[in-house]
Design a protein around this motif. Structure first.
Motif, PDB file in Angstrom:
ATOM      1  N   GLU A 181     -27.310  -4.929  -2.363  1.00 22.40           N
ATOM      2  CA  GLU A 181     -26.629  -5.334  -4.338  1.00 22.40           C
ATOM      3  C   GLU A 181     -26.701  -5.247  -5.032  1.00 22.40           C
ATOM      4  N   SER A 182     -27.256  -6.509  -4.299  1.00 19.36           N
ATOM      5  CA  SER A 182     -27.832  -7.505  -5.139  1.00 19.36           C
ATOM      6  C   SER A 182     -29.145  -7.615  -6.443  1.00 19.36           C
ATOM      7  N   HIS A 183     -30.056  -6.699  -6.265  1.00 19.67           N
ATOM      8  CA  HIS A 183     -30.667  -6.443  -6.231  1.00 19.67           C
ATOM      9  C   HIS A 183     -30.827  -5.710  -7.502  1.00 19.67           C
ATOM     10  N   LEU A 184     -29.448  -4.088  -7.241  1.00 22.91           N
ATOM     11  CA  LEU A 184     -29.167  -3.331  -7.781  1.00 22.91           C
ATOM     12  C   LEU A 184     -28.288  -4.090  -9.446  1.00 22.91           C
ATOM     13  N   ASP A 185     -28.628  -5.083  -9.387  1.00 23.07           N
ATOM     14  CA  ASP A 185     -27.485  -5.515 -10.000  1.00 23.07           C
ATOM     15  C   ASP A 185     -25.887  -5.444  -9.942  1.00 23.07           C
ATOM     16  N   ASP A 186     -25.486  -5.470  -9.316  1.00 21.90           N
ATOM     17  CA  ASP A 186     -23.633  -5.160  -9.301  1.00 21.90           C
ATOM     18  C   ASP A 186     -23.668  -6.491  -8.469  1.00 21.90           C
ATOM     19  N   GLU A 187     -23.293  -8.344  -8.748  1.00 25.72           N
ATOM     20  CA  GLU A 187     -22.919  -9.028  -8.642  1.00 25.72           C
ATOM     21  C   GLU A 187     -21.944  -9.518  -8.223  1.00 25.72           C
ATOM     22  N   ASN A 188     -21.256  -8.751  -8.262  1.00 23.85           N
ATOM     23  CA  ASN A 188     -19.209  -9.180  -8.053  1.00 23.85           C
ATOM     24  C   ASN A 188     -19.272  -8.531  -6.539  1.00 23.85           C
ATOM     25  N   LYS A 189     -19.993  -7.702  -6.527  1.00 20.81           N
ATOM     26  CA  LYS A 189     -19.541  -6.834  -5.048  1.00 20.81           C
ATOM     27  C   LYS A 189     -21.166  -7.655  -4.161  1.00 20.81           C
ATOM     28  N   ALA A 190     -22.374  -7.899  -4.510  1.00 21.08           N
ATOM     29  CA  ALA A 190     -23.216  -8.570  -3.749  1.00 21.08           C
ATOM     30  C   ALA A 190     -22.188 -10.425  -3.192  1.00 21.08           C
ATOM     31  N   GLU A 191     -21.817 -10.772  -4.170  1.00 22.50           N
ATOM     32  CA  GLU A 191     -21.271 -12.163  -3.619  1.00 22.50           C
ATOM     33  C   GLU A 191     -20.100 -11.883  -2.988  1.00 22.50           C
ATOM     34  N   LYS A 192     -18.888 -10.919  -2.456  1.00 21.16           N
ATOM     35  CA  LYS A 192     -17.797 -10.647  -1.790  1.00 21.16           C
ATOM     36  C   LYS A 192     -18.719 -10.306  -0.501  1.00 21.16           C
ATOM     37  N   LEU A 193     -20.275  -9.844  -0.099  1.00 22.63           N
ATOM     38  CA  LEU A 193     -20.640  -9.608   0.539  1.00 22.63           C
ATOM     39  C   LEU A 193     -21.497 -10.997   1.220  1.00 22.63           C
ATOM     40  N   PHE A 194     -21.851 -10.893   0.853  1.00 26.38           N
ATOM     41  CA  PHE A 194     -22.507 -13.478   0.791  1.00 26.38           C
ATOM     42  C   PHE A 194     -21.399 -13.677   1.623  1.00 26.38           C
ATOM     43  N   ILE A 195     -20.019 -13.665   0.740  1.00 26.71           N
ATOM     44  CA  ILE A 195     -19.155 -14.328   1.101  1.00 26.71           C
ATOM     45  C   ILE A 195     -18.612 -13.624   2.765  1.00 26.71           C
ATOM     46  N   LYS A 196     -18.543 -12.581   2.902  1.00 29.27           N
ATOM     47  CA  LYS A 196     -18.174 -11.942   4.364  1.00 29.27           C
ATOM     48  C   LYS A 196     -19.624 -12.047   5.008  1.00 29.27           C
ATOM     49  N   ALA A 197     -20.650 -12.476   4.936  1.00 26.94           N
ATOM     50  CA  ALA A 197     -21.592 -12.380   5.557  1.00 26.94           C
ATOM     51  C   ALA A 197     -21.614 -13.852   6.429  1.00 26.94           C
ATOM     52  N   LYS A 198     -21.096 -14.894   5.327  1.00 25.15           N
ATOM     53  CA  LYS A 198     -20.695 -16.142   5.722  1.00 25.15           C
ATOM     54  C   LYS A 198     -20.203 -16.575   6.917  1.00 25.15           C
ATOM     55  N   ARG A 199     -19.082 -15.474   6.838  1.00 26.62           N
ATOM     56  CA  ARG A 199     -17.779 -15.989   8.035  1.00 26.62           C
ATOM     57  C   ARG A 199     -19.127 -15.895   9.035  1.00 26.62           C
ATOM     58  N   TYR A 200     -19.229 -14.916   9.545  1.00 26.63           N
ATOM     59  CA  TYR A 200     -20.076 -14.263  10.780  1.00 26.63           C
ATOM     60  C   TYR A 200     -20.953 -15.361  11.112  1.00 26.63           C
ATOM     61  N   LEU A 201     -21.104 -15.595   9.872  1.00 24.35           N
ATOM     62  CA  LEU A 201     -22.705 -16.254  10.319  1.00 24.35           C
ATOM     63  C   LEU A 201     -22.240 -18.177  10.917  1.00 24.35           C
ATOM     64  N   MET A 202     -20.868 -18.025  10.577  1.00 23.47           N
ATOM     65  CA  MET A 202     -20.590 -19.592  11.007  1.00 23.47           C
ATOM     66  C   MET A 202     -20.126 -19.911  12.743  1.00 23.47           C
ATOM     67  N   ASN A 203     -20.180 -18.152  12.892  1.00 20.17           N
ATOM     68  CA  ASN A 203     -19.789 -18.559  14.464  1.00 20.17           C
ATOM     69  C   ASN A 203     -20.489 -18.238  15.171  1.00 20.17           C
ATOM     70  N   LEU A 204     -22.205 -17.942  14.283  1.00 19.20           N
ATOM     71  CA  LEU A 204     -23.524 -17.633  15.535  1.00 19.20           C
ATOM     72  C   LEU A 204     -24.167 -18.996  16.148  1.00 19.20           C
ATOM     73  N   ASP A 205     -23.808 -20.426  15.261  1.00 22.54           N
ATOM     74  CA  ASP A 205     -24.028 -20.926  15.775  1.00 22.54           C
ATOM     75  C   ASP A 205     -26.049 -21.044  15.611  1.00 22.54           C
ATOM     76  N   ASP A 206     -26.856 -21.022  14.794  1.00 26.88           N
ATOM     77  CA  ASP A 206     -27.909 -21.339  14.503  1.00 26.88           C
ATOM     78  C   ASP A 206     -28.219 -21.601  13.376  1.00 26.88           C
ATOM     79  N   SER A 207     -29.383 -22.414  13.629  1.00 29.67           N
ATOM     80  CA  SER A 207     -29.533 -23.233  12.424  1.00 29.67           C
ATOM     81  C   SER A 207     -30.497 -22.213  11.766  1.00 29.67           C
TER      82      SER A 207
END
Length: 759
Positions: A181-207
């Protein structure tokens, strides 16, 4: 068959649900191949190919854990490890820019995972498949469709949703969506997806994945010209990679930072980071990233006016791209070379590379490069004095740039076109071009102002956050100060407690040592030195105090107490003499006699079982005590048991087996339990044993004598300081019943007559 596949899938889910961290490979070869992906994908490909060629696939019908996840036999490969190897191969092909081979390999892995009903591995393979379609083919539609299918299957699989490992799939899917989505220039949608991905990342404990996320979102901000945010994320990822000593991610961070500083015109820092990245890519022979890095370094040198260095690096990058056979990037590099030659006034070379650029751009149908090549061609023609041709070429290029919406290219074209019209003395059109240039520049300025406003707001938020951090830092300092005081108090208390514990432990240790020593001394003191049996050394006048104890402690007899719990327990006593112990030393010598007596003691210990007791009374005399619930039991039974003990020991030994036994029961007086104490009972037993000894002098064999008071015997008859005299009087008066193994009359030893103080 369906049931077997379901069981195999369940085992895999359980095996992968123990941790939500980075993927763990059970085979060292695959683990090493996976580590080499970021540095040497060709070596990784070679290792996995050798692994697949040298091992055969195990039988998929086996349902053991060995089949699913473990390889105890190094000649076979399990389906799961086979899929892992194919996944690594596909990723290696992708990194080597071989999309066709990558897709064929990942399809094999996906098919094998589906055949073995490995649901998690199937979805994991599809994510790799989608990533290949995007990274290598830039096919966003197919990649997004595959991601939709993965998300749908995750939602439908209840068993998979119960595992922690599913969070990895969800995170990877969201991150891949955000990149597309970021490459397709849909910046807002990409931002929301990055935020959602970060929530899962916090539970993975993978440096390692944290670093990847920071660099990915930093690249997103850089592409959309949010330089401050990009710098924050990229620097964070860079230092995390340095801390983790992940050289591949350090190189990636260096390349992104070089891009950022190049766009911000900070050429010294850009060159520093680009050089570090290039050294890594060159060391590990990574052609594609090395080509991009060389092109970036060349662009920096070009903007600095160092055209010769720029040409050298452009040519080096072109050599790398020619190996990759990537027409678009080759065309872009040739266009850059042509632009540098134009600035060096080497028009023939510029014309040569512009011609190659147009050919490649036409073959790849890349309108952006074609438009830029036309404008640069017009600039070259203007420099060569071909003004009319330059105007025509520039106008065509501007039309193409306007159609593409490339503002920078339009600005460059309009300023060159204005100069061309001015050379033709067509000042009206030159003025029009200049005004179009000013309008475009004004539009660009407005965009830049908006961007600056956004940057200012971001800086304001960062300043506010910095102030909040300062306040939090002050609070943290105060907390640390209070914690330091508390820590000192705690250390003091712990030290004090530790000292007390050491003292207590030492006291406990000393007490234990003293207790052990006491037990050893007591054991030695209570044990006969030759036979090893308990003796009666500690028989004292205080022992009758035990007669007052509770009847519940009958089993807790202490050494030396021959009467215990008389109020509820009836005891039978036998004092027997074994004559052979008197003569064994004279006949066989001291060593042999000591050995036989020790064996005799050990034998008696084995034969006499609880609750019966046996004491070594004197050199050849032993005291035997056992519970006696029935007083009317014939005494010859006990005498026979003792004789049998002696006979069994002396079996096959040419030794005298005679025994002289004196027996009595407790209570001696049935109507008065406490009338007779320990000492008095021993005197009665000694009288009986002595009588048996006198009988044995007249008659051969073993002899026994049993004394017992009649039921009606009054306690007052035995209320005398001399129990032997009282007992003899009781015999004379018929109060004491005498039973014996002999028919002769017993002659009693009247040793009490010599005591003139007896009343």
């Amino acid at each position: 068959m369906c049931l077997s596949r379901w069981l195999v899938g369940l085992l895999v889910i359980l095996a992968t649900s123990f941790t939500a961290n980075a993927k763990i490979y059970t085979t060292p070869i695959l683990a090493d191949a996976n580590e080499l992906l970021q540095t040497s994908p060709d070596k990784s490909l070679e290792m996995t190919t050798r692994y697949l060629d040298q091992r055969r696939l195990s039988d998929p019908k086996e349902l053991s854990r060995v089949h699913v996840n473990d390889e105890t036999d190094h000649t076979v490969r399990t389906p799961l490890n086979t899929i892992n190897a194919l996944q690594i191969q596909a990723r290696a092909f992708s990194l080597l820019n071989l999309p066709e081979e990558a897709i064929n390999t990942v399809k094999k892995a996906e098919k094998l995972a589906a055949e073995n009903d490995l649901s998690f591995t199937t979805l994991e393979t599809r994510l790799i498949h989608a990533r290949i379609y995007w990274d290598n083919l830039k096919n966003s539609a197919t990649a997004l469709r595959m991601l939709d299918q993965v998300d749908k299957e995750i939602e439908q699989s209840k068993a998979l949703q119960l595992t922690k490992q599913v969070k990895i799939l969800q995170y990877q899917s969201l991150l891949q969506r955000a990149i597309i989505e970021s490459h397709l220039d849909d910046e807002n949608k990409a931002e929301k997806l990055f935020i959602k991905a970060k929530r899962y990342l916090m539970n993975l404990d993978d440096s390692s994945e944290v670093i990847n996320y920071q660099l990915t979102i930093g690249h997103h901000y850089l592409e959309h010209r949010h330089f401050d945010l990009a710098l924050d994320r990229l620097l964070g990822g860079y230092w995390l990679a340095v801390e983790q000593e992940d050289s591949a991610k350090v190189a990636r961070a260096n390349f992104e930072l070089a891009n950022l500083f190049e766009q911000r015109k900070v050429f010294d820092k850009a060159l520093e980071h680009a050089t570090q990245a290039g050294e890594f890519f060159e060391h590990f022979n990574q052609t594609l990233p090395l080509a991009k890095t060389l092109a970036l370094i060349a662009s920096i040198y070009e903007q600095q006016g160092r055209f010769n260095l720029a040409l050298v690096h452009y040519f080096n990058a072109l050599d790398q791209e020619n190996q990759l056979k990537h027409d678009i990037r080759s065309a872009r590099l040739r266009l850059n070379i042509a632009r540098v030659y134009l600035q060096l006034y080497n028009y023939p070379k510029a014309e040569q590379y512009l011609q190659h650029t147009r050919q490649l751009a036409t073959l790849s149908n890349n309108e952006a490069i074609q438009a830029e090549a036309q404008i640069l061609q017009g600039k070259l023609e203007l420099a060569e004095g071909r003004t009319e041709r330059a105007v025509s070429t520039l106008q065509s290029g501007l039309i193409a740039a306007s159609r593409l919406g490339d503002l920078d290219l339009q600005l460059m074209g309009e300023i060159v076109l204005s100069a061309a019209f001015e050379q033709q003395n067509d000042y009206y059109n030159a003025l029009l071009s200049q005004r179009r240039y000013e309008q475009l520049f004004s539009s660009k300025q407005e965009d830049q102002v908006k961007s600056n406003v956004e940057v200012f707001k971001q800086q304001q938020r960062m300043l506010e956050r910095s102030l909040q951090l300062e306040e939090m830092e002050r609070q943290r300092f105060e907390s640390e100060k209070a914690l330091y005081k508390q820590k000192n108090v705690t250390i003091f208390l712990l030290s004090f407690i530790l000292v007390i514990l050491i003292v207590l432990l030492r006291r406990h240790r000393v007490a234990k040592q003293l207790q052990t020593r006491l037990m050893r001394l007591r054991t030695e003191f209570y044990t006969h030195p030759r036979s090893g049996l308990r003796n009666l050394r500690m028989l004292t006048a205080r022992l009758p105090n035990s007669l007052q104890q509770s009847s519940a402690n009958f089993e807790q007899w202490h050494l030396g107490e021959i009467i215990n719990e008389p109020l509820s327990d009836r005891l039978r006593f036998a004092l027997f003499e074994v004559p052979f112990l008197k003569h064994i030393y004279l006949e066989h010598g001291y060593q042999k006699g000591l050995e036989i007596e020790r064996q005799f003691g050990e034998y008696l210990k084995e034969q006499v079982c609880e609750p019966a007791r046996l004491y070594h009374f004197s050199d050849a005399m032993f005291l035997y005590i056992e519970p006696n619930s029935r007083l009317d039991t014939a005494p010859d039974q006990l005498a026979g048991s003792i004789q049998q003990l002696i006979d069994n020991f002396l079996d096959n030994r040419q030794i005298d087996n005679r025994v002289r036994i004196g027996m009595a029961e407790y209570p001696f007086l049935p109507r008065a339990y406490t009338a007779i104490n320990d000492h008095e009972l021993l005197d009665i037993l000694l009288m009986a044993a002595n009588a048996a000894r006198l009988i044995s002098k007249k008659e051969p064999g073993s002899q026994w004598v049993h004394l017992s008071a009649i039921d009606a015997a009054p306690a007052a008859s035995f209320a005398s300081d001399n129990i032997r005299k009282a007992c003899l009087q009781g015999i004379d008066n018929g109060l004491v019943k005498v039973q014996s193994s002999s028919t002769y009359d017993i002659i009693w030893n009247n040793d009490h007559d010599s005591d003139k103080n007896i009343i």
